[in-house]
Design a protein around this motif. Structure first.
Motif, mmCIF file in Angstrom:
data_model
loop_
_atom_site.group_PDB
_atom_site.id
_atom_site.type_symbol
_atom_site.label_atom_id
_atom_site.label_comp_id
_atom_site.label_asym_id
_atom_site.label_seq_id
_atom_site.Cartn_x
_atom_site.Cartn_y
_atom_site.Cartn_z
ATOM 1 N N PRO A 243 0.819 -1.220 0.000
ATOM 2 C CA PRO A 243 0.000 0.000 0.000
ATOM 3 C C PRO A 243 0.852 1.268 0.000
ATOM 4 O O PRO A 243 2.002 1.260 0.455
ATOM 5 N N GLU A 244 0.291 2.350 -0.480
ATOM 6 C CA GLU A 244 0.921 3.654 -0.334
ATOM 7 C C GLU A 244 0.864 4.066 1.139
ATOM 8 O O GLU A 244 -0.008 3.607 1.889
ATOM 9 N N PRO A 245 1.779 4.930 1.588
ATOM 10 C CA PRO A 245 1.845 5.271 3.024
ATOM 11 C C PRO A 245 0.567 5.862 3.600
ATOM 12 O O PRO A 245 0.349 5.782 4.801
ATOM 13 N N ASP A 246 -0.267 6.467 2.779
ATOM 14 C CA ASP A 246 -1.507 7.059 3.291
ATOM 15 C C ASP A 246 -2.738 6.243 2.923
ATOM 16 O O ASP A 246 -3.858 6.725 3.003
ATOM 17 N N GLU A 247 -2.515 4.968 2.534
ATOM 18 C CA GLU A 247 -3.631 4.138 2.082
ATOM 19 C C GLU A 247 -3.874 2.913 2.949
ATOM 20 O O GLU A 247 -5.008 2.436 3.036
ATOM 21 N N GLU A 266 11.491 -6.599 1.578
ATOM 22 C CA GLU A 266 12.760 -6.242 2.182
ATOM 23 C C GLU A 266 12.586 -5.045 3.117
ATOM 24 O O GLU A 266 11.820 -4.118 2.825
ATOM 25 N N LEU A 267 13.301 -5.073 4.227
ATOM 26 C CA LEU A 267 13.395 -3.945 5.155
ATOM 27 C C LEU A 267 14.864 -3.548 5.215
ATOM 28 O O LEU A 267 15.694 -4.284 5.773
ATOM 29 N N THR A 268 15.198 -2.415 4.619
ATOM 30 C CA THR A 268 16.571 -1.931 4.595
ATOM 31 C C THR A 268 16.572 -0.406 4.710
ATOM 32 O O THR A 268 15.656 0.261 4.213
ATOM 33 N N ASN A 269 17.607 0.128 5.366
ATOM 34 C CA ASN A 269 17.783 1.582 5.471
ATOM 35 C C ASN A 269 16.556 2.287 6.055
ATOM 36 O O ASN A 269 16.247 3.427 5.699
ATOM 37 N N GLY A 270 15.843 1.601 6.939
ATOM 38 C CA GLY A 270 14.631 2.188 7.507
ATOM 39 C C GLY A 270 13.500 2.287 6.510
ATOM 40 O O GLY A 270 12.533 3.033 6.729
ATOM 41 N N GLU A 271 13.571 1.518 5.424
ATOM 42 C CA GLU A 271 12.562 1.542 4.369
ATOM 43 C C GLU A 271 12.014 0.145 4.128
ATOM 44 O O GLU A 271 12.643 -0.860 4.464
ATOM 45 N N PRO A 296 10.901 1.829 -2.717
ATOM 46 C CA PRO A 296 10.960 1.820 -1.250
ATOM 47 C C PRO A 296 10.262 3.024 -0.627
ATOM 48 O O PRO A 296 10.250 4.102 -1.213
ATOM 49 N N GLU A 297 9.678 2.795 0.555
ATOM 50 C CA GLU A 297 9.018 3.856 1.311
ATOM 51 C C GLU A 297 9.551 3.842 2.743
ATOM 52 O O GLU A 297 9.838 2.780 3.299
ATOM 53 N N LYS A 298 9.659 5.018 3.328
ATOM 54 C CA LYS A 298 10.119 5.127 4.708
ATOM 55 C C LYS A 298 9.096 4.494 5.654
ATOM 56 O O LYS A 298 7.895 4.769 5.570
ATOM 57 N N LEU A 299 9.574 3.660 6.566
ATOM 58 C CA LEU A 299 8.678 3.050 7.546
ATOM 59 C C LEU A 299 7.993 4.104 8.400
ATOM 60 O O LEU A 299 6.832 3.934 8.803
#
Length: 310
Positions: A243-247, A266-271, A296-299
């Motif tokens: 999903p998109e971060p606001d969805e 994958e979870l890398t670089n806080g993403e 990638p999206e920021k967690l």
């Protein structure tokens, strides 16, 4: 065995109480893979066609320092009563999994198709079967399974924000495959496996073979994620979801048995990212390629969205 099925409205809190906890930060590298359904190498072995893709992905993640979370249905133990043939057919795969385990970079979560691995007595019986067979093969699997703990869920604790992500297989909201898993296993093992091989029928109990059923389960898990205001990562439905971060807050890593493709998270670089491994062609050369299909999206964006939910 799993006690946290669809009738239990508090199953998320119960999953979290018994979960394995893995702390990670922006320097950590984690990969989540589910639904490989390692089989006996026969016509009903769903992973057979993607074996080399799957092996290449595991090799990459091991060599590049990732922690591997196998999020359920690693082995196909509905179609197969025991692990003997699986151990023989995938001994090279289990050698890689042992490497992850030796480096303390492996977490195994059970799903509905390999729920029996949560029972220590089942593992003991498998060990005895290997001994009775002479112990000449399958040592890679049995040495791994006698040395690990199988979890129903894992908490990924993002230390910069002290926020938790809950990862579990996802069958817990699927009545047929959780509450009635023994009955479903019987049908798959003795009815649908035969029909699949002879006439090409697909099991109606499987969300992977029923688009409407799989989508319904995904919608249920998204509602749970919003209700709990928590990022959830699951497998089970074989539908890769990002999903998109606001969805939304519900992610699905897909599976290893797509036609000619393996997907994972994958979870890398806080993403967080959704990736696909597949065979591609460059002129007359076949090669295995990894592409990012989500993120990638920021967690932090997802944690912020969770806090905004009413």
């Amino acid at each position: 065995m799993s006690e946290h099925c669809s009738k239990d409205k508090n199953f998320i809190s119960k999953l979290m109480k018994k979960a394995n906890i893995i702390e990670f930060d922006n320097s950590s590298k984690i990969v989540i893979i589910s639904d490989s359904h390692r089989g006996d190498g026969g016509y009903a072995d769903s992973l057979r066609q993607n074996r080399n893709i799957y092996k290449a992905a595991l090799g990459f993640y091991y060599e590049n320092g990732y922690t591997l979370i196998e999020l359920g249905d690693g082995d196909e133990l509905w179609k197969n009563k025991d692990c003997l043939d699986i151990a023989y057919m995938y001994k090279d795969i289990f050698a890689i999994l042992n490497d992850f385990n030796y480096d303390n970079r492996l977490c195994l979560v059970f799903g509905n198709h390999d729920i029996v691995k949560s029972n220590p007595e089942y593992i003991k019986r498998q060990e005895q079967l290997f001994e009775n067979a002479g112990g000449g093969f399958g040592r890679e699997m049995i040495s791994l399974y006698t040395d690990v703990t199988f979890y129903e869920s894992v908490i990924l604790r993002y230390m910069p924000l002290k926020e938790d992500i809950l990862a579990f297989h996802g069958h817990q909201v699927d009545f047929i495959n959780c509450d009635l898993w023994k009955e479903s296993r019987f049908l798959v093992r003795y009815v649908w496996r035969f029909l699949e091989g002879v006439a090409g029928f697909k099991s109606p109990t499987s969300p992977a073979n029923n688009y409407n059923k799989g989508t319904k389960i995904d919608h249920m898990l998204e509602k749970v994620a919003r209700r709990e205001k928590k990022i959830l990562i699951c497998g089970h439905t074989h539908n890769d979801i990002f999903p998109e971060p606001d969805e939304g807050l519900y992610f699905n890593d897909g599976c290893c048995v797509f036609p000619s493709a393996v997907t994972c998270i994958e979870l890398t670089n806080g993403e967080i990212s959704l990736v696909k491994w597949q065979v591609e062609v460059n002129k007359d050369i076949l090669y295995i390629n990894k592409t990012v299909t989500g993120g990638p999206e920021k967690l932090q964006k997802y944690f912020d969205f969770a806090r905004q939910l009413l």
